[in-house]
Design an enzyme around this catalytic site. Sequence first.
Site, short mmCIF file in Angstrom:
data_model
loop_
_atom_site.label_atom_id
_atom_site.label_comp_id
_atom_site.label_asym_id
_atom_site.label_seq_id
_atom_site.Cartn_x
_atom_site.Cartn_y
_atom_site.Cartn_z
N LYS A 98 -43.48 3.88 -70.15
CA LYS A 98 -43.82 4.70 -71.32
C LYS A 98 -45.23 4.34 -71.76
O LYS A 98 -45.51 3.21 -72.16
CB LYS A 98 -42.82 4.45 -72.44
CG LYS A 98 -43.16 5.24 -73.69
CD LYS A 98 -42.06 5.18 -74.72
CE LYS A 98 -42.46 5.90 -75.99
NZ LYS A 98 -41.45 5.80 -77.02
N LYS A 146 -42.87 8.56 -68.80
CA LYS A 146 -43.18 9.34 -69.99
C LYS A 146 -44.59 9.06 -70.47
O LYS A 146 -44.94 7.88 -70.55
CB LYS A 146 -42.17 8.94 -71.07
CG LYS A 146 -42.41 9.53 -72.43
CD LYS A 146 -41.37 8.99 -73.38
CE LYS A 146 -41.67 9.52 -74.76
NZ LYS A 146 -40.77 9.00 -75.74
C1 PBG Z 1 -39.97 6.55 -79.80
C2 PBG Z 1 -40.21 7.83 -79.12
C3 PBG Z 1 -41.38 8.61 -79.17
C4 PBG Z 1 -41.12 9.74 -78.40
C5 PBG Z 1 -39.82 9.64 -77.93
N1 PBG Z 1 -39.28 8.44 -78.37
C6 PBG Z 1 -42.62 8.44 -79.94
C7 PBG Z 1 -43.56 7.35 -79.68
O1 PBG Z 1 -43.35 6.48 -78.83
O2 PBG Z 1 -44.57 7.32 -80.38
C8 PBG Z 1 -42.08 10.85 -78.17
C9 PBG Z 1 -41.49 12.09 -77.60
C10 PBG Z 1 -42.37 13.27 -77.67
O3 PBG Z 1 -43.57 13.19 -77.98
O4 PBG Z 1 -41.84 14.37 -77.42
N2 PBG Z 1 -38.76 6.59 -80.53
#
Ligand code: PBG
Length: 334
Positions: A202, A254
């Site tokens: 991520k 992601k």
């Molecule tokens: C964290 C989380 C995020 C997203 C999914 N889970 C935000 C982040 O890490 O700042 C982002 C998903 C998206 O942008 O569609 N709980």
Amino acid sequence: MSAFGGPVPDIRPRRTRGTEAWRRLVAQNRLHTAELVLPMFVREGVREPVPISSMPGVVQHTLDSLKVAVAEAAQAGVGGVMLFGVPEHKDAIGSGADDPDGILNVATRVAVAEAGDALVVQTDLCLDEFTDHGHCGVLDGAGRVDNDASLERYRSMALAQASAGSALLGLSGMMDGQVRAVRDVLDANGHQNAAILGYAAKYASALYGPFREAVQSSLEGDRRTYQLDPANSREGAREAAIDIDEGADIVMVKPASLYLDVLARVAAASPVPVWAYQVSGEYSMIEAAAANGWIDRERAVLESLVAIRRAGADAILTYWAVEAARLIREGNRA
Ligand code: PBG
């Protein structure tokens, strides 16, 4: 001479592209409705669904509208839903996250009751929606995200989510050791069947911008001390390997479209399914360009999804899941 020593043939790859029937027949990758997962936001204390202005077509659900939308997703053949909670009150430790009456846990029970066995109900396991500082963990005295103290909170959240009926816990906080910590606590408390989705690779991405509106995040600053640097691909592969070693049933890359190289690399090496999250910014960029008439919306949506599939994703989280499922059923392709 050709590779086999004969005369060089008249090479015409266009032969198999001449008609849609040909193209459909030789398509190497195709999308299935069952491998789409719909992320959904559920907001505490609202009577009507609230539109998210930076994500046209996406709303913060009430518990009632969630029910309807889960049924609609199941009807469309979508494989799963991933739930995010938007609590009314936030605090330093994210108390709403592991409260059985917290919005995410309540929403999970509602979605599970509605979905039955028609799709897999999944939950985001992270503190950022619940903390007043907006970080994915709890902070130490110096204001830094405290890895091991955050794991304590994740363990408690995991039990609350599994008890609420979540079949797949999506660990998106990027704390070291989070998969092992959650697997241990689930197993020790009779939740051996609750599966873990490790958001292994991520990245600290600008593409989460619209999501922050969706969950009314209070984050100031960024998440670069725990999410991956966009410059690094080897590290994405390493994070996936670690999550698999710790017991992740599925790993995630992601965002998706700007990280297809990472996705391909992880998919080539992974013994478990590899999913990709087409995040809010990926959605909003295409919606915005389409709203301006600059690109063909449906084609761009399907092309973005088949590209993620082609790079090696076994399933895709996408805000277009229900619409894409309909397009797929109608026989549309990118
Ligand atoms: C964290 C989380 C995020 C997203 C999914 N889970 C935000 C982040 O890490 O700042 C982002 C998903 C998206 O942008 O569609 N709980």
